[in-house]
Motif scaffolding. Structure first.
Motif, short mmCIF file in Angstrom:
data_model
loop_
_atom_site.label_atom_id
_atom_site.label_comp_id
_atom_site.label_asym_id
_atom_site.label_seq_id
_atom_site.Cartn_x
_atom_site.Cartn_y
_atom_site.Cartn_z
N MET A 98 0.80 8.39 -3.43
CA MET A 98 0.89 7.55 -2.23
C MET A 98 1.39 8.29 -1.04
O MET A 98 2.23 9.17 -1.09
CB MET A 98 1.37 6.34 -2.33
CG MET A 98 0.84 5.61 -3.52
SD MET A 98 1.71 3.89 -3.65
CE MET A 98 3.38 4.51 -4.38
N PRO A 99 1.03 7.92 0.22
CA PRO A 99 1.39 8.42 1.33
C PRO A 99 2.87 8.14 1.29
O PRO A 99 3.52 7.24 1.09
CB PRO A 99 0.63 7.71 2.54
CG PRO A 99 -0.37 7.41 1.99
CD PRO A 99 -0.33 6.98 0.64
N GLY A 100 3.72 9.36 1.89
CA GLY A 100 5.33 9.11 1.85
C GLY A 100 5.81 9.42 0.87
O GLY A 100 5.61 10.40 0.08
N ILE A 101 6.70 8.21 0.22
CA ILE A 101 7.19 8.69 -0.84
C ILE A 101 6.31 8.21 -2.13
O ILE A 101 5.86 7.42 -2.26
CB ILE A 101 8.51 7.40 -1.03
CG1 ILE A 101 9.46 7.75 0.18
CG2 ILE A 101 9.24 7.65 -2.30
CD1 ILE A 101 10.63 6.73 0.06
N ASN A 102 6.12 9.21 -3.12
CA ASN A 102 5.41 8.85 -4.13
C ASN A 102 5.96 7.93 -5.14
O ASN A 102 7.11 7.68 -5.20
CB ASN A 102 4.69 10.36 -4.92
CG ASN A 102 5.94 10.91 -5.62
OD1 ASN A 102 6.88 10.23 -6.43
ND2 ASN A 102 6.02 12.46 -5.64
N GLY A 103 5.21 7.45 -6.17
CA GLY A 103 5.73 6.57 -7.10
C GLY A 103 6.93 7.08 -8.03
O GLY A 103 7.74 6.30 -8.29
N LEU A 104 6.87 8.41 -8.46
CA LEU A 104 7.95 8.72 -9.12
C LEU A 104 9.25 8.83 -8.46
O LEU A 104 10.54 8.48 -8.98
CB LEU A 104 7.62 10.13 -10.02
CG LEU A 104 6.34 10.23 -10.84
CD1 LEU A 104 6.24 11.43 -11.32
CD2 LEU A 104 6.45 8.89 -11.91
N ASP A 105 9.20 9.31 -7.27
CA ASP A 105 10.40 9.23 -6.32
C ASP A 105 10.85 7.73 -6.01
O ASP A 105 12.28 7.77 -5.74
CB ASP A 105 10.01 10.08 -5.20
CG ASP A 105 9.98 11.48 -5.37
OD1 ASP A 105 10.70 12.21 -6.27
OD2 ASP A 105 9.23 12.28 -4.38
N LEU A 106 9.96 6.91 -5.91
CA LEU A 106 10.33 5.61 -5.66
C LEU A 106 11.25 5.21 -6.83
O LEU A 106 12.19 4.43 -6.69
CB LEU A 106 9.17 4.74 -5.61
CG LEU A 106 9.62 3.16 -5.33
CD1 LEU A 106 10.33 2.86 -4.14
CD2 LEU A 106 8.19 2.48 -5.45
N ILE A 107 10.88 5.26 -8.06
CA ILE A 107 11.42 5.07 -9.31
C ILE A 107 13.09 5.62 -9.39
O ILE A 107 13.98 4.91 -9.54
CB ILE A 107 10.76 5.37 -10.72
CG1 ILE A 107 9.43 4.44 -10.62
CG2 ILE A 107 11.75 4.94 -11.87
CD1 ILE A 107 8.29 5.22 -11.73
N ARG A 108 13.14 6.84 -8.93
CA ARG A 108 14.29 7.67 -9.10
C ARG A 108 15.17 6.82 -7.82
O ARG A 108 16.41 6.97 -8.20
CB ARG A 108 14.04 8.98 -8.86
CG ARG A 108 13.19 9.80 -9.65
CD ARG A 108 13.46 11.19 -9.31
NE ARG A 108 12.27 12.11 -10.59
CZ ARG A 108 11.27 12.48 -9.95
NH1 ARG A 108 10.66 12.05 -8.86
NH2 ARG A 108 10.43 12.97 -10.90
N ARG A 152 0.71 -1.19 -0.02
CA ARG A 152 0.06 0.06 -0.28
C ARG A 152 0.97 1.23 0.08
O ARG A 152 0.30 2.47 0.09
CB ARG A 152 -0.90 -0.05 1.26
CG ARG A 152 -1.67 -1.26 1.24
CD ARG A 152 -2.79 -1.23 0.21
NE ARG A 152 -4.11 -0.33 0.46
CZ ARG A 152 -4.90 -0.54 1.12
NH1 ARG A 152 -5.26 -1.45 1.75
NH2 ARG A 152 -5.96 0.45 1.41
N ASN A 153 2.16 1.29 -0.05
CA ASN A 153 2.87 2.24 0.13
C ASN A 153 4.39 1.92 -0.73
O ASN A 153 4.80 0.78 -0.74
CB ASN A 153 3.02 3.06 1.50
CG ASN A 153 3.70 2.12 2.34
OD1 ASN A 153 4.69 1.50 2.54
ND2 ASN A 153 2.73 1.66 3.55
N SER A 154 5.28 3.20 -0.55
CA SER A 154 6.73 2.82 -1.26
C SER A 154 7.65 2.15 -0.27
O SER A 154 8.37 1.29 -0.70
CB SER A 154 7.19 4.18 -1.61
OG SER A 154 6.34 4.59 -2.79
N PHE A 155 7.31 2.34 0.82
CA PHE A 155 8.26 1.75 1.87
C PHE A 155 8.11 0.20 1.94
O PHE A 155 9.15 -0.54 1.96
CB PHE A 155 8.03 2.21 3.45
CG PHE A 155 8.06 3.49 3.49
CD1 PHE A 155 9.38 4.34 3.41
CD2 PHE A 155 7.07 4.66 3.47
CE1 PHE A 155 9.56 5.78 3.50
CE2 PHE A 155 7.25 6.11 3.49
CZ PHE A 155 8.51 6.52 3.48
N GLU A 156 6.84 -0.28 1.88
CA GLU A 156 6.84 -1.78 1.66
C GLU A 156 7.11 -2.37 0.26
O GLU A 156 7.98 -3.04 0.53
CB GLU A 156 5.12 -1.89 1.88
CG GLU A 156 4.34 -1.69 3.21
CD GLU A 156 2.84 -2.07 3.04
OE1 GLU A 156 2.51 -2.55 2.04
OE2 GLU A 156 2.44 -1.60 4.16
#
Length: 242
Positions: A56-66, A33-37
């Motif tokens: 999403m709460p916390g880190i958004n999807g684009l930042d996760l990719i980066r 349900r979030n980027s941390f998981e």
């Protein structure tokens, strides 16, 4: 392909789960349900494809990719269309807008599967290979260096191998298919029923044609999708390919 779904909205997550289970070449390995998981799973499991929400709460999807090193293939699934340019700059496979029909979903995962297969083939151990081929020209076997080839044109029972500036073309009696099989697929590609091109010599690409060392070559409809995959892999500038 081992898949991960990342979405903080339960209905969207459940719809993606259902769609993944309908596709024979996809295996769902987890949902979160979030980027941390998602980061935790990506660090500890082999994931080939991620369906990823952006907001999403916390880190958004684009930042996760980066933040990912050696990122898996990514298909973004979002309710917002204004992130598309930024998303494709991050080399995502596709950008799906919610609600996503199964037809649109299936089109995206087919694209991902083609790219996955292409990467898998490229990663396989290559046998040692020569930097040249020999072809019959006249009454002789002629050595042709791969680095000199610009493009190859089929002419009924013959082919013409067009070489770099200052070199005369080589005309040989062979089918284009047989010659294609002699060439390494990571350096050369058939882009039309009558043309094979050197991938390293592509100058620019448009929807129905490309420039190869200043020469205009047509793109056949049957070859456009595979060429598109190579373009994305090599980061070649594209003009209206989609």
């Amino acid at each position: 392909m081992r898949c991960l779904i990342v979405d903080d909205e339960k209905p969207a997550l459940e719809l993606l789960e259902d769609n993944v289970r309908k596709v024979p070449f996809l295996t769902l390995t987890g949902t979160c349900r979030n980027s941390f998981e998602a980061l935790e799973i990506l660090r500890n499991q082999q994931i080939d494809l991620v369906f990823l929400d952006i907001r999403m709460p916390g880190i958004n999807g684009l930042d996760l990719i980066r933040g990912l090193q050696n990122a898996p293939l990514i298909i973004l699934v979002t309710a917002y269309d204004h992130h598309a340019v930024e998303a494709f700059q991050l080399n995502v496979v596709d950008y799906l807008l919610k609600p996503v029909s199964f037809e649109r979903f299936f089109s995206a995962v087919n694209k991902a599967h083609d790219l996955f297969t292409l990467r898998k083939q490229s990663a396989q151990v290559q046998l040692p290979r020569h930097d040249h081929i020999f072809v019959n020209a006249g009454y002789s076997l002629v050595k042709v260096r791969l680095q000199d080839i610009i493009y190859i044109e089929g002419l009924k029972d013959y082919v013409r191998i067009n070489l770099c500036e200052g070199e005369e073309p080589v005309i040989t009696r062979i089918s284009l298919r047989d010659l294609e099989n002699k060439l390494p697929s990571d350096l050369f590609m058939r882009v039309h029923k009558s043309f094979i091109i050197s991938l390293d010599r592509i100058d620019s690409v448009q929807k129905y044609k490309l420039q190869v060392s200043g020469q205009e070559i047509p793109i056949g409809g049957l070859y456009r999708n595979v060429l598109n995959l190579h373009i994305n892999e090599r980061n070649i500038q594209v003009k209206g390919l989609d």
